[in-house]
Each structure stands twice: as structure tokens, then as C-alpha cells.
Design a protein around this motif. Structure first.
Motif, PDB file in Angstrom:
ATOM      1  N   THR A  31      64.533  81.251  38.247  1.00 33.16           N
ATOM      2  CA  THR A  31      64.170  81.324  36.829  1.00 33.16           C
ATOM      3  C   THR A  31      62.933  82.184  36.580  1.00 33.16           C
ATOM      4  O   THR A  31      62.738  82.677  35.475  1.00 33.16           O
ATOM      5  N   LEU A  32      62.107  82.359  37.588  1.00 31.81           N
ATOM      6  CA  LEU A  32      60.932  83.223  37.412  1.00 31.81           C
ATOM      7  C   LEU A  32      61.159  84.606  38.014  1.00 31.81           C
ATOM      8  O   LEU A  32      60.969  85.625  37.351  1.00 31.81           O
ATOM      9  N   VAL A  33      61.592  84.626  39.276  1.00 31.35           N
ATOM     10  CA  VAL A  33      61.677  85.900  39.989  1.00 31.35           C
ATOM     11  C   VAL A  33      62.838  86.764  39.468  1.00 31.35           C
ATOM     12  O   VAL A  33      62.670  87.957  39.229  1.00 31.35           O
ATOM     13  N   MET A  34      63.994  86.152  39.277  1.00 29.96           N
ATOM     14  CA  MET A  34      65.124  86.954  38.797  1.00 29.96           C
ATOM     15  C   MET A  34      64.861  87.455  37.379  1.00 29.96           C
ATOM     16  O   MET A  34      65.226  88.565  37.017  1.00 29.96           O
ATOM     17  N   ARG A  35      64.217  86.612  36.583  1.00 28.09           N
ATOM     18  CA  ARG A  35      63.861  87.058  35.229  1.00 28.09           C
ATOM     19  C   ARG A  35      62.937  88.275  35.301  1.00 28.09           C
ATOM     20  O   ARG A  35      63.129  89.251  34.587  1.00 28.09           O
ATOM     21  N   ALA A  36      61.953  88.193  36.182  1.00 26.18           N
ATOM     22  CA  ALA A  36      61.010  89.315  36.302  1.00 26.18           C
ATOM     23  C   ALA A  36      61.758  90.587  36.705  1.00 26.18           C
ATOM     24  O   ALA A  36      61.523  91.666  36.144  1.00 26.18           O
ATOM     25  N   LEU A  37      62.691  90.460  37.644  1.00 21.74           N
ATOM     26  CA  LEU A  37      63.469  91.644  38.050  1.00 21.74           C
ATOM     27  C   LEU A  37      64.323  92.156  36.894  1.00 21.74           C
ATOM     28  O   LEU A  37      64.393  93.361  36.640  1.00 21.74           O
ATOM     29  N   ASN A  38      64.965  91.240  36.192  1.00 23.20           N
ATOM     30  CA  ASN A  38      65.807  91.654  35.063  1.00 23.20           C
ATOM     31  C   ASN A  38      64.992  92.400  34.011  1.00 23.20           C
ATOM     32  O   ASN A  38      65.499  93.294  33.332  1.00 23.20           O
ATOM     33  N   GLU A  39      63.735  92.002  33.874  1.00 28.02           N
ATOM     34  CA  GLU A  39      62.902  92.624  32.840  1.00 28.02           C
ATOM     35  C   GLU A  39      62.152  93.846  33.343  1.00 28.02           C
ATOM     36  O   GLU A  39      61.318  94.384  32.636  1.00 28.02           O
ATOM     37  N   GLY A  40      62.476  94.268  34.561  1.00 27.90           N
ATOM     38  CA  GLY A  40      61.926  95.540  35.022  1.00 27.90           C
ATOM     39  C   GLY A  40      60.576  95.443  35.692  1.00 27.90           C
ATOM     40  O   GLY A  40      59.820  96.416  35.687  1.00 27.90           O
ATOM     41  N   ASP A  41      60.262  94.286  36.268  1.00 23.92           N
ATOM     42  CA  ASP A  41      58.998  94.162  36.996  1.00 23.92           C
ATOM     43  C   ASP A  41      59.136  94.881  38.337  1.00 23.92           C
ATOM     44  O   ASP A  41      59.677  94.330  39.300  1.00 23.92           O
ATOM     45  N   VAL A  42      58.628  96.109  38.397  1.00 24.07           N
ATOM     46  CA  VAL A  42      58.813  96.901  39.617  1.00 24.07           C
ATOM     47  C   VAL A  42      57.762  96.571  40.685  1.00 24.07           C
ATOM     48  O   VAL A  42      57.792  97.148  41.770  1.00 24.07           O
ATOM     49  N   SER A  43      56.862  95.636  40.366  1.00 20.74           N
ATOM     50  CA  SER A  43      55.895  95.244  41.396  1.00 20.74           C
ATOM     51  C   SER A  43      56.573  94.386  42.466  1.00 20.74           C
ATOM     52  O   SER A  43      56.029  94.181  43.538  1.00 20.74           O
ATOM     53  N   ILE A  44      57.753  93.883  42.157  1.00 19.59           N
ATOM     54  CA  ILE A  44      58.494  93.101  43.150  1.00 19.59           C
ATOM     55  C   ILE A  44      59.506  94.014  43.825  1.00 19.59           C
ATOM     56  O   ILE A  44      60.379  94.565  43.159  1.00 19.59           O
ATOM     57  N   SER A  45      59.380  94.196  45.142  1.00 14.06           N
ATOM     58  CA  SER A  45      60.435  94.959  45.797  1.00 14.06           C
ATOM     59  C   SER A  45      61.028  94.227  46.993  1.00 14.06           C
ATOM     60  O   SER A  45      61.971  94.701  47.606  1.00 14.06           O
ATOM     61  N   THR A  46      60.488  93.055  47.290  1.00  8.97           N
ATOM     62  CA  THR A  46      61.098  92.251  48.344  1.00  8.97           C
ATOM     63  C   THR A  46      61.303  90.827  47.827  1.00  8.97           C
ATOM     64  O   THR A  46      60.401  90.239  47.216  1.00  8.97           O
ATOM     65  N   ILE A  47      62.500  90.341  48.062  1.00 12.44           N
ATOM     66  CA  ILE A  47      62.779  88.941  47.733  1.00 12.44           C
ATOM     67  C   ILE A  47      62.892  88.192  49.054  1.00 12.44           C
ATOM     68  O   ILE A  47      63.652  88.592  49.935  1.00 12.44           O
ATOM     69  N   VAL A  48      62.126  87.126  49.166  1.00 18.49           N
ATOM     70  CA  VAL A  48      62.156  86.321  50.383  1.00 18.49           C
ATOM     71  C   VAL A  48      62.841  84.994  50.073  1.00 18.49           C
ATOM     72  O   VAL A  48      62.561  84.367  49.049  1.00 18.49           O
ATOM     73  N   ARG A  49      63.751  84.621  50.950  1.00 13.72           N
ATOM     74  CA  ARG A  49      64.437  83.335  50.798  1.00 13.72           C
ATOM     75  C   ARG A  49      64.340  82.565  52.107  1.00 13.72           C
ATOM     76  O   ARG A  49      64.188  83.169  53.168  1.00 13.72           O
ATOM     77  N   ALA A  50      64.457  81.270  52.025  1.00 14.37           N
ATOM     78  CA  ALA A  50      64.501  80.460  53.240  1.00 14.37           C
ATOM     79  C   ALA A  50      65.594  79.413  53.092  1.00 14.37           C
ATOM     80  O   ALA A  50      65.678  78.747  52.060  1.00 14.37           O
TER      81      ALA A  50
END
Lengths: 272, 159, 528, 340
Positions: A31-50
Motif C-alpha cells: 500500500t505504500l511502496v507500490m503506490r509510490a512506484l505507481n505515482e512515479g517515485d523514481v527514488s525507488i529502484s529496488t524492491i526487497v521482499r522476504a
């Protein structure tokens, strides 16, 4: 730079990946990270999952409750032992968001989101985080105060002592829209009783400052007293002390200050 | 750009696609599989028009990283008909005139289905709660609530 | 729950119809419930590119320098579009009906006039790559003083928002900075009224918030044409606007729309199509330009704000004798459709009531905010709010029931309206009566018997002599009260009946001339 | 905690169409060889029901069942010009254009039928079920399908029609504002009941009762959709919505559906509606247009109800809890007015 997704089986590896890459964000419910990506937050370029099962665990059998950071609000709502947390869990989003959003992610949700964290603050929870230097336990208040700097740390779990009685924990979220709305303010109170006296009162407020805060003056007004009309009134009057609400789209700082005492009074007197 | 292979069940059918890093499920469904029934409304989790069921649970496809559905079952409005026959919810939405522009309808129907799949006899309050994550700008919600209640009473009559 | 009151006005209707009046299912319902209704974004085209715009960070600023060189080299970027790439980078929507001057660029060149104004468009292989390129566009702004309040904007020395209209107001008839309505002598009537009430009302902007955001997909088609899937609410408005901005014949385009995910007025402005088509023209590939939700909420045009001052004169027995209105439409930085709304608003005065003296000045004002546009109830919603709140206060002031007060003042068939047309086919009184009945709101017998079809016209059809020039308002006599919160003791005597008809009936105003010089009736005629 | 109830009313009219720009719309109607009709428009259906209401108008005018008509819309290659879907003009303007086109098509259809039945076209009537027969002699009948086949393959006629409805632009007198802004007017009156919390300023809707006069309800279900949804939007405008919460200071604008406030399904109230029909002389079957005006009476009715409940006037929209609370505090507490 395209987005890279890194999936790990252990939280340790995930934490290491997270702390070594400034552009990395941990993906919880999305709800936070995917939203940021959808809205064009280019400061995120790696998604980490566990895929660490420990992060999905609910341990509510003993007096101490531990919620894995990846526990969703829907799972809390399905847990009978956690009935006292159903009101805050139900106050998050709509059904889809509750199926996705997690306890850990909520710690990072800023106003007007992050209501569950207000409940955690009233329970004086402890946040287990894993950083580059290993894991540690952080009191939630301390965690929230340094939240802005926590993007590189991985939250593993949150734990707290279960309220002694159902009545000891109270929560309400004041929203303009029903049943799903953003918070104007959020209130949570933990009122353990020793005989007829409150001992160890904790009152937490959301949207009354940039992060959820404790209403210490109200707590002092409650401490050692019985929960009668005059105590409630004193706590309500003190509720606004030490707060620093801001204006936003949902309400102004003025309005928040005006109503926080009203709603605390209603919460404590069982009207809300 | 490196792509990741992804397999999952889409409306009961196995599908395999290649996704770019960070692709959300809504984009995967619409642009890679061609299922246009989930709609983009906000990309923020606020409107519910992209709602789908993942392993039977209501999710927002726009906030779902596509590769997290690997091996799981995704159901969209495109899959709720029984062959050529409308699902009782679809019929109830039509009978109650519960759509105007129709854009929120796919998400509303999936939210309603998620409810009725678990609770075949919901109260009005439960219906209100079930659709509360879905924005409708046209109807004022009343016909939608009535449609879900009507669909529930149809399935009750059948049972 | 809806009840059809077939008993009312039954004599004016032939109800012997076969299809009309039936609650037939919508033609599009099956498509809606199966998710197969085709919205513009449901078209999947091979090799589609994605267009995003760089928006102004300032409400008002000069653009010293716009450097797109790094963005042009950014991965996946196929084209960077600047204002100089737009064939005719200045337009106003209503130029298609020859109303207003071109005042808005597709992409800002020398100056930005609202926060969020598009400056550069990026066409890239993926939305992500477009966003990455946006982050690489460097813009050197020189911030300018901004004005956000409609009345501040009219003061001397206020920052000039839009140089096309240097006084920050739309120019009507090449003469006035506002639309006038003059009917009778409002000042004289106010001077003789028992009570005068002046109040201020305001409506902040309102967002259309359709669940489907604005957008379009444009693609090169066979034979040099372009196919355009669009969310427009006005297909040929969009076709002709694009033809004008892109300077090509309108039949270059094949527009397809018609199934739109809500509009409410917010999809009239042809917001995305010109740049989307231009992107397709410049890259030779399909291009998709869809607003994100934040863009839709903040930079998509809202229903514009309005500020309204109403000054009413009312007699002791509840008759409104004068209504004077000054209204400001907040158009934002460009005209779009607000200029039109001001005219429509003036015509709407004084609401559905017969008032012999009405005076209105309606301004379309430019401020440094997102340009406003049409929305459901355009030009009327805020005015109705103001008028109806005012009506409630007036009823309170004279001690009348608010329903009865409205029935008493309601317009009726044959009355003269302030825009100098006869009221016909009216039904306000009946609506009030039926609403009272439904709400179990008691009104007196004589009010239940009143009718839109009785007792109108006659003296009520007269055009009161209207002074050519405004004179200084006369001082209010001391018996006038201007507050409503301490009402006088209610007079519960019924008001006198409406004035009897007089003969001969007043001469009707002449019919409007068609094909006037200020408006072209030939839609789509473009002046080059 | 004290909650006060109050009722308020508002009555309004609404102009139909946009005469001030010149207001044309066109329609084309044609039959295929099976007697099924297509209406070609460039008008837009944004949910208001344009396709459905023009379909009924076309069927009624042609004298065929509604199932025999399909409305195809918003293709600039096939649909003739229309100004667009705004200004409450769809039902009235486009409806009139469709009627004109359908009348022309009907004329050809009746001529073709007359030729087949060897009678005068003036002696024929449609039964609305897909047949054309001699007046007073239902057995002398031919189906529209057979007429269409005959017209196409035998008689060489096109069963088609063109329609335009133009309201020429109205001049405006710059000095007096004299003009003809609209062709007809719809009307409404609405009573709103609210509950106001005098400690928080929160306003909850209790119920609405209304009467709308719309010329003719061409399809009562579609009218109901507009009125119910429109009243919801009216409540939303009255109490919640703004992209600029601190207008005219342009700060803290909402960015998502949590920050942009609109009433949720838990905020709605019962709404009892009466529809009156005073046909507009120039409307298709008397219709006006309910689409825009339905929200308008709600805003002031709610404001007036708040005054009735607690004695404060909020003249700035939206009427937020903050504005109500400030006003209550300014007057030293709630002052409920006479209950009505």
C-alpha cells in the motif's frame, strides 16, 4: 533505471540488501511502496521482499503478543485472541486494504494514515528491527521519532503486553467518511486498573503531531484515579497539551485541538 | 530490461507472462493478459476499481506486485460468469440499475463477491462495509447496496 | 424511492405512449456488469508509448531556462515535446464558437501561471522511463508574485495573471469587465424596502472526481490519419480543438469515445488529446496520455470557486422587491469555460422568483490557480446556494414559513423574468407544494391552492423602467433591519394575493437576433 | 454530547441547454434489411444514459419495440455533429435530433409498407411490436422486417432519416443582459433533515424529501438514477468536497480519495422523491433534463437545515465541521430554532 525485485527467504538477507542500497524499499502489503512506484517515485529502484515465515506469525497465546511485521489487518480481525485490536484493525482502509496492509507497514504510514500504530503506541509496543548491524528491540516511541531515517531498516515484528481486561484498551478513529475514511484524529487509551484506580495509563493520539504521540498530560490526569466524570473531564482538558497538530486536507490544526478533548472524553466515558 | 517469468491461474486458466520489475498486477492483467475488466482509477489504493480476488481474497491489483501472485489464483470480473450466464450479482446489479458510467462496477462486483462468498446472508451494514473501499461517483451507493442485498436474497431463496 | 405524480399537470400531457415512460433497462447495462463496456483505456495497441508532462512547481513564475538535454538522453525516451513543437501553442476552448481570445498554451513557454501547468511532455517506452526523464528536466524559475483571491486580483497593482487579459477579468463585448444584468431600478426599490439584507457567500472549488481519470490514446492510422480513443465529453469540441492546435484538417482524426467513466463536466476541456496526438505524430507510434489521480485532483480543472454578494429588499409582508448581486467566478489562470458560466449565471438571476428589480454584475476573474471548467450545474450551483440561503434568511427576517415565502415569491406563467423573457412552463410552486406534502411540512391552505398557472402575468409581466446609468444608492431608512437572527414577531396573516392582471399586456421584448456578431453560430469555424 | 436535528428547504429551477453558443445536435437513423435500426450519434454517454434514452425516443417515434433499436455513439467518422454532453442538453437537444431523424425514417418505412400493402401511407399505423397495419384493420399487416427487405431489395428505398435540432445562439444585450439563455426550465424543491453535533460541528444527513419537475420522465429508472446519485453529490458538495480546503489559500490540496472527501456508503440517508411532469413544449415528448440540476437544491437545503438545528449560518461551501464549530462557539453555543 528499471526496478529490480529481490526476494529472499530470510529476513537477515533482506535486511542486508535493504541497508546496502539507498534506493531499496521493503515491500510489505504494497500500500505504500507500490503506490509510490505507481505515482512515479523514481527514488525507488529496488524492491526487497522476504518470504520469512517468522514475519507472518501471530503469537497471541501468552500475556505477551507478538505480531510479525507481515501480518495483515484481515488476519488480526480473524484472530479471536486479538479482539481488543479489532477496532483499530477494522478502522484501516476497506476490505481490500485490510487484506493487504500490514502491521509493519503501518509503522511507516504518515498522516492521515497509520492508525494502527496509534493503538500500538498506547500499548507501548516494542518494535523488532533488523538493520545492517543485526537485530534489536526498539521502544515504539523511539522508533517513531526516528521514522524518517528508518527506510533502510527492516521491521521484523511488533510485540506488546496484552491488556488485562477488554475494557482496559479503547480506541477510536474520527473520520469524516464512513465506514472508510482518513483520520481527522485517532485516539487510543490503555487504562489498566488496580482495584478502582488507574495505574499506568497510556493515551496515544494520531494526527495531533507529525507522528503518533503520547498525551502525557492526559495520562497524568488519569493516573492513580478512578475513571469518574471529574477524572475524565480533567483528562479531556489536558488532552491537547503537548500536541502540535498540523493543517491538512481533512481538518485544520485548530479543529484538531478543539475536538481532541471532546473525543477523549467520549472515549473514556464509553460514548464512542 | 530484464523480465521475470510469471505463472498463475487467471480465472481458472493457467497463464504465463513476462513482467518488468515493479510491474503491478493491474498492468499485467490489462496489458499482458488482455483482461480489461479491472480498471485503473487511482493507483493509490483509494478507489477499488482495480479490485480482484487473489486466492479468494479481495485485493487491489494496482498495489499488488505482479510477481507476488506466482502460483496463485487470480479472479477478475471476466471470470465470474457461469458460462454464458450472468452471476447472480451481475443480474442484481442490472436489475437494480446499480451502474451509471459503469467504471466502478467491476471493482464493486468483486468486492461484493468477496463478501457473499464468505457471508451469503449479509446485513446492510455488512454490505456497506464490504463496498467501503470502492468509490462510486454516480449512483450515491444506494442502488449498489440494494443490488448486493438482492443478490444475497436470491442465493438464499435458491439454498 | 421515486414516485411519479402523474396527477399533476395531467392535462398538459399525452401519456398514451409505448416506449416513453417505461423503466426500460439501460442499453449499456450488460456491458457494464460484465466489464465489457469499452472505455478509452481499454484499447491495447502494439508498441504503445507513454506520455507524461513536467508540471510547474510554482503558481506564477517566469521560465528563465528549460533544459531537457539530459531527459532527451534518458533511457527509453522517444521524444521530448516543448511548446515550440506545438503548431499553434495558444488556444481558448470557446474560440470554436468565437467567444473569447486565445489565452492558453498547450505547453508553457515563457511563463507559468498556475502550479501544475504543463511545461514539457515526455514520450517514453514505459511510464517509469517517462518519470525518470521528468526527474532530469531542469527548469530555472523566476518566481513572480501570485494572486489567489478574486477580489484581490481586481485591485489596482495586482499581479497580472494572464497578459491576454491584463485587468485579470474576462472582457465582455470588448467593453466591460463583467456581465451585466439590469432589470428595473434595484437601488430605488431597496431604498423603499422594509428590510434590506446583504450577505456574502462563497463556494470553494470542487473536483469532478470521475472514477476514470482524463486520458486518451492516439495512434497513426492508415492513409495518414490518426485514430484517437478519448474520454472526452464533447467529441467534436475535442476534434476541432485538436485540429486547431495541431493545425491540420479535422478529418485527419478519427475520434472514438462515447463510453466514459464519469465526467460531470471535467472532460470537456480536451486536456490530453492535443499532446497525445502530437506525440503520435512525432514518434509515429501509438501514445497514451492518462492523468494520474493526483493530477486529476490538483491539475485537472475543477468547478471554479465563486464569491457572491447578495443584497435584497423585502417588504414586511414577504415580497422581495429588489435583488442586487455581485458575483465573482474564479476562472484560475485561463478562461476555459468560466466566461460562459458568468453569462449563464447572469441569466439565472434572481433565481426562480418574480422580483421586479434585479441588478447583477458577474465577473470572470483570473487568479494563479488551476483553470476552472464546467461542472454539473455550471454557473448555477453556487448561485442557487447563495440565493436559497438568502431566501431562508429573508423568510426568517419577515417571520414567514420558508416554504410559504418561496411560494409567495415564485415565478408563474406569464411573469417577466429579469433577462426579459416571459416565464412559461413554470412549476416551482407545485414542486414546493409536493415537497411539503412529502416531508409532512405544514403549509397553509391558501398556499396549497396557489398555482404556477394562475395569477401570473399582468403587472408581473411588466418590465420596470430601468435607469440607463447607475445612481448613488439612497440611504436606507432607519426602520430597515439587516440581520436575520432576531426576527420580528411573526405576522401570521396571509400575504395579499398577487397583483391583479392589468390590461393591456406589456409589449413583449423583441426576439433575439440570430447570428450575432459576438458569437458565431457556425460551430467549428476556425479563424486563422 | 448534544446532537440537534433540523430541517431546511430550498427550491430551484434549472436552464436546459446552452443557447448562448448556438446549440445544435444531429442524429442519423437507418434500418438494416431485417428492420433493425441503428442510431448514429457523436454524443457521449458518461453514465447519464444518453444511449438508453435516445434509444427509447427513437423506438417510440418509429413505432417499433425498443429492442429493435441500437444506439451507436461517439465515433467522429460515423456520428454526425453534436456539441457534447453538458449543460443538461443531452435528453433535450439530442433527443429532439433523434426524434427528427426517426420521423424521417418512419416516413420512408410507412411509404414502403404502403407500397407493399397497396394502400395509402396515411392509412397505416405501427403497433409498437414490429408491425405496420391498416388503421382499423389489424389483419392487413406487414412486419417491419418485411418492409425493410422490400425497401432494400425491391423498392430501392433507404429507410433512414437525418435529424438536427438547433437552438440558434441567443444574442446578449451588453447593457441589460437581455437574452434567451435556455429553452426550458426544470424545477425542484428539496427538504433536508440533518443532525448536528454541537461539540464537534459534525453534520450527519438524516433524510431528504424532494419534488422534481422534469417535463417528462422518459425513463423513470434513469431519472431515479440521476436524482438519487445527484442528491448524493449535492450532499457531498454541501458538506465535504473541495480540492482547496483553505481556499483562497492554495495549500493542503487533497491528492487521493482519502484526502478528497466524499460521503461513503455509510453516510447516505433515505431520500423520498416525487417526480412531476409538466411537458416542455419544445422537449422530446416534453422532456427537459434532470442530469445537472438534481444536486443543486441539496446544498442550500442542508445549510438551512443546519441553521434550523443549531442556529448558525454557514455561507461558505463546503460546510465543514470546523466552520460549524467555529460558528457555534462564536454565538456561545447551539441555538436550536423552532422545530419544523
Amino acid at each position: 533505471m528499471p526496478v529490480t525485485v529481490k526476494t529472499f527467504t530470510s529476513s537477515g538477507e533482506a535486511a542486508a540488501a535493504l541497508s546496502s542500497d539507498r534506493s531499496a524499499r521493503y515491500l510489505g502489503g504494497g500500500t505504500l511502496v507500490m503506490r509510490a512506484l505507481n505515482e512515479g517515485d523514481v527514488s525507488i529502484s529496488t524492491i526487497v521482499r522476504a518470504n520469512d515465515h517468522a514475519m507472518m506469525r501471530i503469537d497471541a497465546t501468552g500475556s505477551r503478543v507478538t505480531l510479525g511485521a507481515g501480518v495483515t489487518f484481515a488476519r488480526i480481525l480473524a484472530e479471536r485472541d486479538l479482539a481488543f485490536l479489532h477496532p483499530p484493525a477494522r478502522s484501516i482502509g476497506g476490505p481490500a486494504v485490510r487484506n493487504m496492509g500490514t502491521v509493519g507497514g503501518n509503522l511507516f504510514a504518515s498522516n492521515p494514515y497509520g492508525d494502527f500504530t496509534v493503538a500500538m503506541l498506547a500499548l507501548d509496543a516494542t518494535v523488532s528491527v533488523q538493520g545492517g548491524l543485526g537485530s534489536r528491540e526498539v521502544p515504539i516511541e523511539e522508533f517513531l521519532q526516528s521514522r524518517e531515517r528508518q527506510t533502510g531498516t527492516l521491521v521484523l515484528a511488533i510485540s506488546f503486553t496484552k491488556p488485562a481486561s477488554a475494557d482496559a484498551f479503547r480506541y477510536c478513529k474520527i473520520a469524516r467518511i464512513k465506514p472508510k475514511g482518513g483520520a481527522v484524529i485517532t485516539l487510543a487509551a490503555y487504562l489498566p486498573m488496580n482495584g478502582s484506580r488507574i495505574v499506568g495509563a497510556r493515551v496515544a493520539l494520531g494526527s495531533m503531531a507529525p507522528i503518533p504521540i503520547r498525551a502525557r498530560a492526559a495520562e497524568r490526569a488519569l493516573e492513580g484515579r478512578s475513571l469518574d466524570a471529574s477524572t475524565i473531564s480533567a483528562a479531556a482538558t489536558a488532552a491537547v497539551e503537548g500536541t502540535s497538530p498540523g493543517d491538512n486536507a481533512l481538518a485544520s490544526a485548530w479543529y484538531r485541538r478543539e475536538i481532541v478533548g471532546v473525543h477523549l472524553r467520549r472515549l473514556l466515558s464509553g460514548q464512542e | 530490461m530484464a523480465k521475470t517469468a510469471l505463472q498463475f491461474r487467471h480465472n481458472g486458466r493457467d497463464v504465463a507472462i513476462f513482467v518488468d520489475g515493479g510491474t503491478n498486477l493491474l498492468v499485467a492483467l490489462r496489458e499482458l493478459i488482455g483482461d480489461m475488466t479491472p480498471k485503473f482509477g487511482c493507483g493509490q489504493g483509494g478507489c477499488g476499481t482495480c479490485s480482484v480476488l487473489i486466492d479468494g481474497e479481495l485485493h487491489l491489483s494496482c498495489l499488488t506486485l505482479a510477481e507476488t501472485v506466482a502460483g496463485r489464483s487470480v479472479e477478475t470480473l471476466d471470470g465470474i460468469k457461469d458460462g454464458p450466464n450472468l452471476h447472480p450479482l451481475q443480474r442484481a446489479f442490472a436489475d437494480n440499475f446499480a451502474a451509471q458510467c459503469g467504471y466502478c462496477t467491476p471493482g464493486m462486483l468483486m468486492a461484493a463477491k468477496a463478501l457473499l462468498d464468505r457471508n451469503s446472508q449479509p446485513s446492510r451494514a455488512e454490505v456497506v462495509e464490504a463496498i467501503s473501499g470502492n468509490i462510486c461517483r454516480c449512483t450515491g451507493y444506494e442502488p449498489i447496496i440494494n443490488a448486493v442485498l438482492a443478490a444475497a436474497s436470491v442465493s438464499r431463496a435458491r439454498a | 424511492m421515486l414516485e411519479l405524480r402523474k396527477d399533476i399537470f395531467a392535462d398538459e400531457r399525452d401519456d398514451n405512449l409505448k416506449e416513453i415512460g417505461k423503466g426500460t433497462q439501460r442499453q449499456d447495462m450488460l456491458g457494464h456488469v460484465t466489464g465489457t463496456s469499452p472505455y478509452f483505456d481499454d484499447h491495447k495497441l502494439q508498441g504503445m508509448l507513454h506520455l507524461k508532462v513536467v508540471r510547474s512547481a510554482h503558481s506564477h513564475a517566469r521560465l528563465r531556462r528549460v533544459d531537457t538535454s539530459e531527459a532527451e538522453r534518458s533511457q527509453g525516451v522517444r521524444r521530448v515535446i516543448r511548446g515550440s513543437d506545438v503548431p499553434r501553442n495558444l488556444n481558448t476552448l470557446l474560440s470554436l464558437i468565437n467567444f473569447g481570445k486565445d489565452d492558453e498554451p498547450s505547453l508553457a513557454v515563457d511563463k507559468v501561471r498556475y502550479k501544475g501547468e504543463p511545461i514539457v511532455a515526455i514520450v517514453a517506452e514505459s511510464p517509469r522511463e517517462a518519470y525518470e526523464a521528468i526527474a532530469k528536466v531542469k527548469i530555472d524559475y523566476e518566481p513572480l508574485p501570485a494572486v489567489f483571491d478574486v477580489e484581490e486580483a481586481l485591485k489596482p497593482g495586482a499581479p497580472v495573471v494572464n497578459e491576454v487579459y491584463p485587468k485579470n477579468t474576462f472582457t465582455y463585448y470588448e467593453t466591460y469587465d463583467h456581465q451585466k444584468l439590469r432589470f428595473g431600478d434595484a437601488d430605488r426599490a431597496l431604498a423603499s424596502a422594509d428590510h434590506v439584507l446583504e450577505q456574502r457567500y462563497e463556494m470553494s472549488p470542487i473536483e469532478h472526481a470521475p472514477t476514470e481519470t482524463n486520458g486518451s490514446i492516439a495512434a497513426p492510422d492508415t492513409n495518414g490519419r490518426y485514430i484517437v480513443y478519448t474520454s472526452t465529453q464533447a467529441l467534436f469540441f475535442s476534434v476541432d480543438t485538436c485540429a486547431k492546435i495541431l493545425d491540420v484538417p479535422s478529418n485527419t482524426f478519427h475520434f472514438i469515445g462515447g463510453t466514459v467513466g464519469g465526467g460531470f463536466g471535467g472532460k470537456v476541456d480536451t486536456l490530453t488529446e492535443p499532446l497525445c496526438i502530437l506525440g503520435a505524430m512525432l514518434t509515429g507510434r501509438p501514445v497514451r496520455y492518462v492523468f494520474g489521480r493526483e493530477e486529476e485532483m490538483q491539475y485537472g480543472p475543477p468547478r471554479g470557486a465563486e464569491r457572491i454578494y447578495i443584497k435584497d429588499g423585502v417588504t414586511r409582508d414577504g415580497r422581495i422587491v429588489a435583488r442586487k448581486i455581485r458575483a465573482y467566478f474564479d476562472s484560475g489562470a485561463y478562461t476555459r469555460l468560466s466566461s460562459y458560466a458568468a453569462v449563464k449565471c447572469a441569466a439565472h438571476l434572481p433565481g426562480p422568483y418574480t422580483i421586479p428589480n434585479v441588478y447583477g454584475d458577474v465577473y470572470c476573474v483570473f487568479t494563479n490557480r488551476t483553470p476552472a471548467t464546467a461542472m454539473r450545474g455550471f454557473g448555477v450551483t453556487a448561485m442557487d446556494f447563495a440565493i436559497e440561503c438568502q431566501m431562508d434568511k429573508l423568510a426568517h427576517l419577515v417571520g414567514m414559513d420558508p416554504m410559504e415565502f418561496r411560494i409567495l415569491n415564485a415565478y408563474r406563467d406569464g411573469d417577466m423574468k429579469a433577462h426579459r423573457r416571459e416565464a412559461k412552463n413554470t412549476a416551482l410552486i407545485e414542486c414546493v407544494q409536493v415537497a411539503a406534502e412529502k416531508a409532512k411540512w405544514p403549509i397553509r391552505e391558501e398556499f396549497k391552492r396557489m398555482s404556477s398557472r394562475k395569477d401570473g402575468g399582468g403587472a408581473r409581466a411588466a418590465v420596470t423602467p430601468t435607469p440607463r446609468e447607475t445612481h448613488a444608492p439612497l440611504a436606507a431608512p432607519p426602520q430597515q433591519r439587516t440581520t436575520y437572527d432576531r426576527p420580528p414577531v411573526a405576522t401570521r396573516e396571509p400575504p395579499p394575493p398577487p397583483p391583479p392582471p392589468v390590461s393591456p399586456p406589456p409589449s413583449r421584448p423583441t426576439a433575439p437576433s440570430h447570428g450575432a456578431t459576438r458569437f458565431s453560430s457556425v460551430f467549428g469555424t476556425r479563424r486563422r | 454530547m448534544t446532537r440537534h436535528r433540523g430541517r431546511g428547504i430550498a427550491s430551484v429551477n434549472y436552464p436546459i441547454g446552452m443557447n448562448l453558443g448556438g446549440d445544435p445536435s444531429q442524429a442519423l437513423v437507418h434500418s438494416n434489411p431485417s428492420g433493425k435500426f441503428t442510431v448514429a450519434l457523436s454524443s457521449i454517454d458518461l453514465g447519464q444514459g444518453m444511449k438508453s434514452v435516445t434509444r427509447q425516443i427513437c423506438a417510440e417515434t418509429l413505432g417499433v419495440p425498443v429492442e429493435d433499436v441500437y444506439v451507436d455513439t461517439a465515433d467522429s467518422d460515423t456520428g454526425p455533429h453534436c456539441m457534447g454532453s453538458f449543460a443538461s442538453r443531452g435528453t433535450h437537444r439530442v433527443g429532439n435530433a433523434v426524434m427528427a431523424a426517426a420521423r424521417e425514417a418512419r416516413g420512408v418505412m410507412m411509404e414502403a409498407a404502403a407500397e407493399e400493402l397497396e394502400v395509402n401511407a396515411a392509412d397505416l399505423e405501427t403497433d409498437g411490436r414490429g408491425n405496420i397495419h391498416v388503421k382499423g384493420a389489424p389483419h392487413r399487416s406487414i412486419s417491419t422486417k418485411d418492409v425493410a427487405i422490400a425497401a432494400q431489395f425491391k423498392q430501392g428505398k433507404t429507410i433512414s432519416g437525418r435529424g438536427i435540432f438547433l437552438v440558434p445562439l441567443s444574442d446578449v444585450d451588453p447593457e441589460t443582459g437581455e437574452m434567451s439563455p435556455a429553452t426550458c426550465y426544470a424545477h425542484a424543491c428539496l427538504v433536508a433533515e440533518v443532525e448536528v453535533d454541537d461539540e464537534t460541528g459534525e453534520v450527519a444527513m438524516v433524510r431528504m424529501d424532494s419534488a422534481y419537475e422534469l417535463g417528462r420522465a422518459l425513463n423513470p429508472r434513469l431519472v431515479e438514477q440521476q436524482l438519487v446519485g445527484g442528491a448524493w453529490m449535492g450532499v457531498s458538495h454541501a458538506l465535504y468536497e473541495t480540492p482547496e480546503p483553505y481556499y483562497p489559500d492554495p495549500v493542503h490540496g487533497p491528492r487521493d480519495f482519502v484526502e478528497y472527501l466524499m460521503p461513503g456508503p455509510g453516510d447516505i440517508c433515505p431520500h423520498d422523491i416525487a417526480v412531476l411532469e409538466r411537458p416542455a413544449p419544445d422537449g422530446p415528448f416534453g422532456a427537459k433534463g434532470p442530469g445537472e440540476m438534481c444536486a443543486n437544491p441539496v446544498l442550500p437545503a442542508v445549510a438551512n437545515a443546519i441553521f434550523n438545528a443549531v442556529g448558525v449560518r454557514i455561507d461558505d461551501l463546503p460546510i465543514t465541521p470546523e466552520k460549524v464549530l467555529r460558528a457555534i462557539k462564536a454565538q456561545g453555543g447551539a441555538r436550536p430554532q423552532a422545530r419544523r
